[in-house]
Design a protein around this motif. Sequence first.
Motif, PDB file in Angstrom:
ATOM      1  N   LYS A  54      14.187 -13.601  20.248  1.00 46.40           N
ATOM      2  CA  LYS A  54      14.691 -13.119  21.537  1.00 46.40           C
ATOM      3  C   LYS A  54      14.188 -11.710  21.835  1.00 46.40           C
ATOM      4  O   LYS A  54      13.961 -11.364  22.999  1.00 46.40           O
ATOM      5  N   MET A  55      14.021 -10.895  20.794  1.00 46.83           N
ATOM      6  CA  MET A  55      13.495  -9.554  21.025  1.00 46.83           C
ATOM      7  C   MET A  55      12.060  -9.619  21.530  1.00 46.83           C
ATOM      8  O   MET A  55      11.664  -8.859  22.428  1.00 46.83           O
ATOM      9  N   ALA A  56      11.261 -10.525  20.974  1.00 42.79           N
ATOM     10  CA  ALA A  56       9.879 -10.679  21.439  1.00 42.79           C
ATOM     11  C   ALA A  56       9.843 -11.151  22.886  1.00 42.79           C
ATOM     12  O   ALA A  56       8.992 -10.716  23.677  1.00 42.79           O
ATOM     13  N   GLU A  57      10.773 -12.041  23.248  1.00 41.90           N
ATOM     14  CA  GLU A  57      10.825 -12.520  24.629  1.00 41.90           C
ATOM     15  C   GLU A  57      11.261 -11.419  25.593  1.00 41.90           C
ATOM     16  O   GLU A  57      10.858 -11.414  26.762  1.00 41.90           O
ATOM     17  N   ALA A  58      12.084 -10.481  25.101  1.00 40.46           N
ATOM     18  CA  ALA A  58      12.609  -9.430  25.975  1.00 40.46           C
ATOM     19  C   ALA A  58      11.663  -8.243  26.113  1.00 40.46           C
ATOM     20  O   ALA A  58      11.869  -7.394  26.988  1.00 40.46           O
ATOM     21  N   CYS A  59      10.645  -8.160  25.262  1.00 38.55           N
ATOM     22  CA  CYS A  59       9.740  -7.008  25.278  1.00 38.55           C
ATOM     23  C   CYS A  59       8.332  -7.461  25.663  1.00 38.55           C
ATOM     24  O   CYS A  59       7.651  -8.115  24.853  1.00 38.55           O
ATOM     25  N   PRO A  60       7.875  -7.139  26.847  1.00 43.58           N
ATOM     26  CA  PRO A  60       6.515  -7.517  27.259  1.00 43.58           C
ATOM     27  C   PRO A  60       5.474  -6.889  26.333  1.00 43.58           C
ATOM     28  O   PRO A  60       5.589  -5.732  25.927  1.00 43.58           O
ATOM     29  N   GLY A  61       4.470  -7.655  25.989  1.00 46.09           N
ATOM     30  CA  GLY A  61       3.405  -7.159  25.135  1.00 46.09           C
ATOM     31  C   GLY A  61       3.689  -7.267  23.653  1.00 46.09           C
ATOM     32  O   GLY A  61       2.846  -6.915  22.825  1.00 46.09           O
ATOM     33  N   THR A  62       4.892  -7.739  23.299  1.00 40.60           N
ATOM     34  CA  THR A  62       5.267  -7.893  21.890  1.00 40.60           C
ATOM     35  C   THR A  62       5.393  -9.374  21.562  1.00 40.60           C
ATOM     36  O   THR A  62       5.945 -10.139  22.350  1.00 40.60           O
ATOM     37  N   THR A  63       4.889  -9.759  20.413  1.00 39.56           N
ATOM     38  CA  THR A  63       4.964 -11.159  20.002  1.00 39.56           C
ATOM     39  C   THR A  63       5.833 -11.295  18.760  1.00 39.56           C
ATOM     40  O   THR A  63       6.042 -10.333  18.006  1.00 39.56           O
ATOM     41  N   TYR A  64       6.311 -12.496  18.558  1.00 37.02           N
ATOM     42  CA  TYR A  64       7.121 -12.766  17.378  1.00 37.02           C
ATOM     43  C   TYR A  64       6.315 -12.544  16.103  1.00 37.02           C
ATOM     44  O   TYR A  64       6.832 -12.026  15.105  1.00 37.02           O
ATOM     45  N   THR A 113       0.805  -1.225   0.000  1.00 34.02           N
ATOM     46  CA  THR A 113       0.000   0.000   0.000  1.00 34.02           C
ATOM     47  C   THR A 113       0.834   1.270   0.000  1.00 34.02           C
ATOM     48  O   THR A 113       0.331   2.336  -0.357  1.00 34.02           O
ATOM     49  N   GLY A 114       2.098   1.179   0.424  1.00 35.69           N
ATOM     50  CA  GLY A 114       2.940   2.364   0.501  1.00 35.69           C
ATOM     51  C   GLY A 114       2.679   3.221   1.720  1.00 35.69           C
ATOM     52  O   GLY A 114       3.244   4.321   1.836  1.00 35.69           O
ATOM     53  N   GLU A 115       1.850   2.758   2.645  1.00 31.92           N
ATOM     54  CA  GLU A 115       1.533   3.535   3.840  1.00 31.92           C
ATOM     55  C   GLU A 115       2.555   3.257   4.942  1.00 31.92           C
ATOM     56  O   GLU A 115       3.191   2.208   4.980  1.00 31.92           O
ATOM     57  N   THR A 116       2.695   4.220   5.853  1.00 29.95           N
ATOM     58  CA  THR A 116       3.589   4.045   6.994  1.00 29.95           C
ATOM     59  C   THR A 116       2.865   3.280   8.095  1.00 29.95           C
ATOM     60  O   THR A 116       1.629   3.250   8.148  1.00 29.95           O
ATOM     61  N   THR A 117       3.637   2.683   8.984  1.00 36.86           N
ATOM     62  CA  THR A 117       3.041   1.941  10.085  1.00 36.86           C
ATOM     63  C   THR A 117       2.551   2.892  11.171  1.00 36.86           C
ATOM     64  O   THR A 117       3.145   3.959  11.405  1.00 36.86           O
ATOM     65  N   GLN A 118       1.481   2.505  11.821  1.00 36.14           N
ATOM     66  CA  GLN A 118       0.931   3.328  12.896  1.00 36.14           C
ATOM     67  C   GLN A 118       1.643   3.076  14.220  1.00 36.14           C
ATOM     68  O   GLN A 118       1.624   3.920  15.107  1.00 36.14           O
ATOM     69  N   ASP A 119       2.275   1.924  14.351  1.00 37.31           N
ATOM     70  CA  ASP A 119       2.941   1.556  15.604  1.00 37.31           C
ATOM     71  C   ASP A 119       4.447   1.754  15.442  1.00 37.31           C
ATOM     72  O   ASP A 119       5.177   0.847  15.055  1.00 37.31           O
ATOM     73  N   LYS A 120       4.929   2.962  15.725  1.00 36.51           N
ATOM     74  CA  LYS A 120       6.353   3.248  15.579  1.00 36.51           C
ATOM     75  C   LYS A 120       7.192   2.480  16.595  1.00 36.51           C
ATOM     76  O   LYS A 120       8.339   2.119  16.317  1.00 36.51           O
ATOM     77  N   THR A 121       6.631   2.249  17.764  1.00 31.78           N
ATOM     78  CA  THR A 121       7.377   1.501  18.777  1.00 31.78           C
ATOM     79  C   THR A 121       7.692   0.095  18.281  1.00 31.78           C
ATOM     80  O   THR A 121       8.815  -0.404  18.437  1.00 31.78           O
ATOM     81  N   LEU A 122       6.717  -0.551  17.667  1.00 29.21           N
ATOM     82  CA  LEU A 122       6.932  -1.892  17.133  1.00 29.21           C
ATOM     83  C   LEU A 122       7.944  -1.862  15.986  1.00 29.21           C
ATOM     84  O   LEU A 122       8.791  -2.755  15.870  1.00 29.21           O
ATOM     85  N   LEU A 123       7.875  -0.827  15.150  1.00 22.99           N
ATOM     86  CA  LEU A 123       8.817  -0.697  14.041  1.00 22.99           C
ATOM     87  C   LEU A 123      10.242  -0.538  14.557  1.00 22.99           C
ATOM     88  O   LEU A 123      11.172  -1.222  14.092  1.00 22.99           O
ATOM     89  N   LEU A 124      10.431   0.347  15.527  1.00 24.00           N
ATOM     90  CA  LEU A 124      11.773   0.574  16.063  1.00 24.00           C
ATOM     91  C   LEU A 124      12.280  -0.653  16.814  1.00 24.00           C
ATOM     92  O   LEU A 124      13.482  -0.920  16.837  1.00 24.00           O
ATOM     93  N   THR A 125      11.375  -1.394  17.416  1.00 27.02           N
ATOM     94  CA  THR A 125      11.777  -2.641  18.079  1.00 27.02           C
ATOM     95  C   THR A 125      12.320  -3.639  17.056  1.00 27.02           C
ATOM     96  O   THR A 125      13.327  -4.312  17.290  1.00 27.02           O
ATOM     97  N   THR A 126      11.651  -3.729  15.914  1.00 26.47           N
ATOM     98  CA  THR A 126      12.107  -4.639  14.860  1.00 26.47           C
ATOM     99  C   THR A 126      13.448  -4.189  14.294  1.00 26.47           C
ATOM    100  O   THR A 126      14.340  -5.009  14.045  1.00 26.47           O
ATOM    101  N   ILE A 127      13.602  -2.885  14.080  1.00 23.11           N
ATOM    102  CA  ILE A 127      14.875  -2.356  13.574  1.00 23.11           C
ATOM    103  C   ILE A 127      15.989  -2.617  14.577  1.00 23.11           C
ATOM    104  O   ILE A 127      17.111  -2.991  14.209  1.00 23.11           O
ATOM    105  N   LEU A 128      15.692  -2.436  15.854  1.00 23.34           N
ATOM    106  CA  LEU A 128      16.698  -2.659  16.893  1.00 23.34           C
ATOM    107  C   LEU A 128      17.115  -4.127  16.937  1.00 23.34           C
ATOM    108  O   LEU A 128      18.290  -4.443  17.176  1.00 23.34           O
ATOM    109  N   ALA A 129      16.176  -5.036  16.703  1.00 22.25           N
ATOM    110  CA  ALA A 129      16.519  -6.460  16.674  1.00 22.25           C
ATOM    111  C   ALA A 129      17.513  -6.753  15.557  1.00 22.25           C
ATOM    112  O   ALA A 129      18.415  -7.581  15.708  1.00 22.25           O
ATOM    113  N   ASP A 130      17.349  -6.068  14.421  1.00 22.85           N
ATOM    114  CA  ASP A 130      18.316  -6.204  13.328  1.00 22.85           C
ATOM    115  C   ASP A 130      19.656  -5.584  13.703  1.00 22.85           C
ATOM    116  O   ASP A 130      20.717  -6.144  13.434  1.00 22.85           O
ATOM    117  N   ALA A 131      19.599  -4.405  14.322  1.00 25.80           N
ATOM    118  CA  ALA A 131      20.817  -3.637  14.574  1.00 25.80           C
ATOM    119  C   ALA A 131      21.758  -4.338  15.539  1.00 25.80           C
ATOM    120  O   ALA A 131      22.982  -4.277  15.382  1.00 25.80           O
TER     121      ALA A 131
END
Length: 517
Positions: free
Chosen positions: A403-413, A378-396
């Motif tokens: 492991k990132m999902a296990e380390a962040c409460p409320g976030t799933t794989y 769709t070309g749209e941006t994500t509404q959940d920036k926290t989830l996006l930055l969490t995914t980027i941080l897992a890459d970084a």
Amino acid sequence: MLQHIDRLKLLQAVDLPAGLDRLVHRNRLLKIAREGGQMTPHDLAKFEPQRRHATLAASVMEATATVTDEIVELHDRIVGRLFNTAKKKHQERFQRAGKAINDKVRLFGKLGRALLKAKEDGVDAFKAIESVISWDAFTQSVTEAEQLAQPEAFDLLHEIGDHYATLRRYVPAFLEVLKLRAAPAAVDVLDAINTIRTMDSDGTRKLPADAPTRFIKPRWRPLVFTNAGLERRYYELCALSELKNALRSGDVWVQGSRQFKDFDDYLLPAEKFQAIRRENLLPLPITTDCEQYLLERRQLLEQRLETVNRLAAANDLPDAIITDSGLKITPLDAVVPDAAEALIGQTALMLPRVKITELLMEVDAWTGFTSHFTHLKTGETTQDKTLLLTTILADAINLGLTKMAEACPGTTYAKLAWLQAWHIRDETYSQALAELVNAQHVHPFAAHWGDGTTSSSDGQRFRAGGRAQSTGHVNPKYGAEPGRMYTGFGRKALWLDDADVVQHTRQVERLDVAEPK
């Protein structure tokens, strides 16, 4: 290699019309293929037939190009590995025989000196030899010298013949599945490849008398041409080696490939180019007249040379001088003053301790770099920036989504994986990184580090070994041990095939960052 070939055969069995990829712009085709790669069969079933077929066709063409390139690159590295192994074996054999060769050379010197003296004194030559060494020992020494002797050309190619069976494991299937074409400079090589392909399909063991031989280089001729005729083993090794070189130079191309395709495919069709040229509509920022262009370049070169000469005569060249001995460049002083070291420590104590997630959110508020991670479809941006930055941080930090999902409460794989699949790609990383670089470039404090035209980059090397070591690139800096060097960060899937072994790895790769605005 064989598993890659099986994949390519499966893709070719779809039998898409030739030239289908020319009907759609390359970037659009890639976008459709990536979109299809993220969808399940259930998702594709919801499309209308025309769009579903287009998505499947784009996915097949993209996969075909990727697998074809991987097959050619694997062949290139396998052949290169055989040459490296043969070179090492050649050197080791020579080193092992070093003492024996030295003994024979010393004996030759003694015999030569004795024969020269015998000629001067008019003494029998055979008696002169026996005065140095007994005849039986001399006969044995000659036999040993013949065993120690290398081929007259002292070449390592004869060592490669020992690895012929390695190539035969995949070469018949390799030549069968690739659709090769050649420029006039490599027609002889392609004719030889076609001869080998025909022999494999017919089960023929002996080369035909009219087999192409013009491609054979002089160093190969003593091995290929024998008294009994053409030696198939070395003929095939020579042909495959020349094929590797021709693929690298672009004289031979592979239909369906992306990296090894025909050079003309990068250009405008000849008819379209001529039409644009006649109408003087070539979209180029320079003059299209060759003589005029070269004249302007020469004038600019002369102006720059005059400037350099003037500065050199006045000894005003920045950080360099020109003397009778040549150009001398002032070395950079990398020593940090003691006062600066103290300032670094004091500044570090003044900085607040913040969470990295908070820092990322603050930087995004300054630059808006997360706006470049758009949805693939769709070309749209994500509404959940926290989830996006969490995914980027897992890459970084190479933590991984699990492991990132296990380390962040409320976030799933599942949430992280979905966002990574649809919003995070090589081009979105490139655009976001360019946004950060541009923001740094315009910041006044960045001017203290220069004007932004140069950079210092670092990377990490990954060793390759085991049965798949022949598929690793050899870096001259690290010797003969195979490995790969990667700079920057990104995401890519790599398949390393070695007959029975397939390794799926995540790796980092260099990103092409846009020029600062």
